[in-house]
Design an enzyme around this catalytic site. Structure first.
Site, PDB file in Angstrom:
ATOM      1  CG  ASN A 191      45.140  33.007  35.972  1.00  0.00           C
ATOM      2  OD1 ASN A 191      45.193  32.890  37.197  1.00  0.00           O
ATOM      3  ND2 ASN A 191      45.646  34.047  35.335  1.00  0.00           N
TER       4      ASN A 191
ATOM      5  CG  HIS B  18      39.987  42.777  37.017  1.00  0.00           C
ATOM      6  ND1 HIS B  18      39.328  42.799  35.828  1.00  0.00           N
ATOM      7  CD2 HIS B  18      40.604  41.575  37.064  1.00  0.00           C
ATOM      8  CE1 HIS B  18      39.547  41.670  35.173  1.00  0.00           C
ATOM      9  NE2 HIS B  18      40.312  40.910  35.912  1.00  0.00           N
TER      10      HIS B  18
ATOM     11  CG  ASP C 160      43.803  41.118  39.013  1.00  0.00           C
ATOM     12  OD1 ASP C 160      44.140  39.919  39.074  1.00  0.00           O
ATOM     13  OD2 ASP C 160      43.707  41.742  37.953  1.00  0.00           O
TER      14      ASP C 160
ATOM     15  CG  HIS D 140      46.047  36.149  39.860  1.00  0.00           C
ATOM     16  ND1 HIS D 140      45.582  35.299  38.882  1.00  0.00           N
ATOM     17  CD2 HIS D 140      45.387  37.316  39.691  1.00  0.00           C
ATOM     18  CE1 HIS D 140      44.702  35.940  38.134  1.00  0.00           C
ATOM     19  NE2 HIS D 140      44.555  37.168  38.606  1.00  0.00           N
ATOM     20  CG  LEU D 141      47.091  32.662  46.576  1.00  0.00           C
ATOM     21  CD1 LEU D 141      46.485  31.643  47.539  1.00  0.00           C
ATOM     22  CD2 LEU D 141      48.030  33.603  47.323  1.00  0.00           C
ATOM     23  NE  ARG D 142      50.849  34.569  39.119  1.00  0.00           N
ATOM     24  CZ  ARG D 142      50.037  35.184  38.286  1.00  0.00           C
ATOM     25  NH1 ARG D 142      48.957  34.590  37.811  1.00  0.00           N
ATOM     26  NH2 ARG D 142      50.277  36.423  37.898  1.00  0.00           N
TER      27      ARG D 142
ATOM     28  CG  HIS E   2      40.390  39.020  41.130  1.00  0.00           C
ATOM     29  ND1 HIS E   2      39.634  39.081  39.988  1.00  0.00           N
ATOM     30  CD2 HIS E   2      41.633  38.674  40.728  1.00  0.00           C
ATOM     31  CE1 HIS E   2      40.391  38.764  38.948  1.00  0.00           C
ATOM     32  NE2 HIS E   2      41.613  38.520  39.373  1.00  0.00           N
TER      33      HIS E   2
ATOM     34  CG  HIS F 211      39.498  39.198  32.265  1.00  0.00           C
ATOM     35  ND1 HIS F 211      40.637  39.436  32.996  1.00  0.00           N
ATOM     36  CD2 HIS F 211      39.591  39.975  31.157  1.00  0.00           C
ATOM     37  CE1 HIS F 211      41.396  40.317  32.350  1.00  0.00           C
ATOM     38  NE2 HIS F 211      40.787  40.657  31.230  1.00  0.00           N
TER      39      HIS F 211
ATOM     40  CG  HIS G  73      53.624  38.135  36.199  1.00  0.00           C
ATOM     41  ND1 HIS G  73      53.325  36.994  35.496  1.00  0.00           N
ATOM     42  CD2 HIS G  73      52.477  38.859  36.237  1.00  0.00           C
ATOM     43  CE1 HIS G  73      52.052  37.023  35.122  1.00  0.00           C
ATOM     44  NE2 HIS G  73      51.512  38.143  35.563  1.00  0.00           N
TER      45      HIS G  73
ATOM     46  CB  ALA H 135      49.136  41.707  32.171  1.00  0.00           C
TER      47      ALA H 135
ATOM     48  CE  LYS I 271      38.288  35.929  35.892  1.00  0.00           C
ATOM     49  NZ  LYS I 271      39.183  36.753  36.656  1.00  0.00           N
TER      50      LYS I 271
HETATM   51  O1  DOR Z   1      47.042  41.863  35.087  1.00  0.00           O
HETATM   52  C1  DOR Z   1      46.559  40.753  35.155  1.00  0.00           C
HETATM   53  N1  DOR Z   1      47.266  39.705  35.600  1.00  0.00           N
HETATM   54  N2  DOR Z   1      45.301  40.577  34.757  1.00  0.00           N
HETATM   55  C2  DOR Z   1      44.742  39.359  34.684  1.00  0.00           C
HETATM   56  O2  DOR Z   1      43.606  39.267  34.307  1.00  0.00           O
HETATM   57  C3  DOR Z   1      45.534  38.156  34.982  1.00  0.00           C
HETATM   58  C4  DOR Z   1      46.647  38.461  35.874  1.00  0.00           C
HETATM   59  C5  DOR Z   1      47.656  37.353  35.968  1.00  0.00           C
HETATM   60  O3  DOR Z   1      47.278  36.196  36.112  1.00  0.00           O
HETATM   61  O4  DOR Z   1      48.848  37.662  35.905  1.00  0.00           O
HETATM   62 ZN    ZN Z   2      43.128  38.499  37.960  1.00  0.00          ZN
END
Ligand code: DOR
Ligand code: ZN
Length: 349
Positions: A46, A179, A252, A20-22, A18, A141, A256, A268, A104
């Site tokens: 996402n 998560h 996860d 996130h690479l953006r 799990h 999720h 950011h 988050a 997802k």
């Molecule tokens: O903390 C989180 N950040 N939870 C998520 O489900 C998404 C993620 C994000 O994409 O920043």
């Molecule tokens: Zn996530």
């Protein structure tokens, strides 16, 4: 394999189930942090706009591969973002081509960029049936979004009101509870052995809700699902280190920019890619379970997804505490690396 004094530990190369690479400059900055240690990762869809179709996933995969520095090997395992408009045939084709390894499910409004998620679960029934038929896992999720449900209860309520009904209605569906943050999540997996697994993040093994809120608000410890009480953290540690193959690592890691975390309405996400393996080795050592680290990071995930384990290995060595950077730089600004608030004695060689 751990040597006699456990000063050195060689394990199969890990995967992150799990991540996130953006995209764009953020992708460029964070991808090497994961690829340095991990062979593969399940890539969260996402983005803005989300990765909904097979064609979008193929294009995103190309952008990831283009951002990979020379000489690094990494395989992104792509996912599709489930919407009420998702076409089951497109999902099936993306799976058949080998491109997509999971779909997802975000309940609409549950977290970052989840506005296109699911409101009416009846509208995704045909896709879930198709996924059950072709053996494509659903990554969930697991939080309800109802305003009247307390944020600390949203995972437990989701299990009762949404997840269990989905699994009963589509018994062949393989589900990963992403998560998990509660004892309720651990117990649900343990009492439902069929086609059910769960990922656990690095940070939820380390922090409880006090770390977010006591002594001033700590935005870099804010993520979703939010960290819960200490008893839940302990249940997660027992699950991760207990050798049950249904639990595996999904960091996860969710970068950011600092300016968006340290904000009146902070985003988050904890960014853990950089130091995850050192933290995990420390946690598993504290729990007397270093011999189970490899299962959690490198064996249980592939077994659940029906993929081969990685051929390569990594070696962790114990010594003086390793110093990681506080932040990594991106073209748009810094991203703070998760601070585990403890010395980390294990370095990846
Ligand atoms: O903390 C989180 N950040 N939870 C998520 O489900 C998404 C993620 C994000 O994409 O920043
Ligand atoms: Zn996530």
């Amino acid at each position: 394999m751990a040597d006699a004094m456990t000063q050195s530990l060689t394990i199969r190369r890990p995967d992150d189930w799990h991540l996130h690479l953006r995209d764009g400059t953020m992708l460029q900055a964070v991808l090497p942090e994961t690829a340095r240690h991990f062979a593969r990762a399940i890539i969260m869809p996402n983005l803005v706009p989300p990765v909904v179709t097979g064609a979008q996933a193929a294009a995103y995969r190309e952008r990831i591969m283009a951002a990979l520095p020379e000489g690094m090997a990494f395989e992104p395992l792509m996912t599709l973002y489930l919407t009420e408009e998702t076409d089951p045939e497109d999902v099936a084709a993306a799976h058949a081509s080998g491109l997509v390894k999971a779909v997802k499910l975000y309940p609409a409004g549950a977290t970052t960029n989840s506005a296109s998620g699911v409101r009416d679960f009846d509208k995704v029934r045909a896709t879930l049936e198709k996924m059950a038929e072709i053996g494509l896992p659903l990554c969930v999720h697991g939080e309800v979004t109802d305003a009247e449900i307390d944020i600390f209860d949203r995972e437990a309520v989701f299990i009762d009101r949404v997840l269990d009904p989905i699994r009963r209605a589509t018994p062949g569906l393989k589900v990963v509870m992403e998560h998990i943050t509660t004892r309720d999540g651990v117990d649900y997996v343990k009492s439902n052995p069929e086609r059910l697994g769960a990922t656990i993040t690095t940070h939820h093994l380390v922090i409880n809700r006090n770390n977010i809120l006591v002594g001033g608000i700590k935005p870099h410890y804010y993520c979703l699902p939010v960290a819960k009480r200490e008893e839940h953290r302990l249940a997660l540690r027992a699950a991760a280190t207990g050798g049950d193959a249904r639990f595996f690592l999904g960091t996860d890691s969710a970068p950011h920019l600092d300016e968006l975390k340290e904000h009146a309405c902070g985003c988050a996400g904890c960014f853990t890619a950089t130091n995850t393996l050192s933290i995990l080795a420390e946690v598993f050592e504290q729990e007397g379970a270093l011999d189970r680290l490899e299962g959690f990071t490198s064996l249980n995930g592939p077994a659940f997804y029906g993929l081969p384990v990685n051929e390569g290995t990594i070696t962790l060595s114990r010594g003086e505490p390793v110093v990681y950077p506080d932040k990594i730089d991106t073209e748009a600004g810094p991203v703070t690396v998760f601070d585990p608030m403890m010395p980390l004695h294990w370095r990846v060689d």
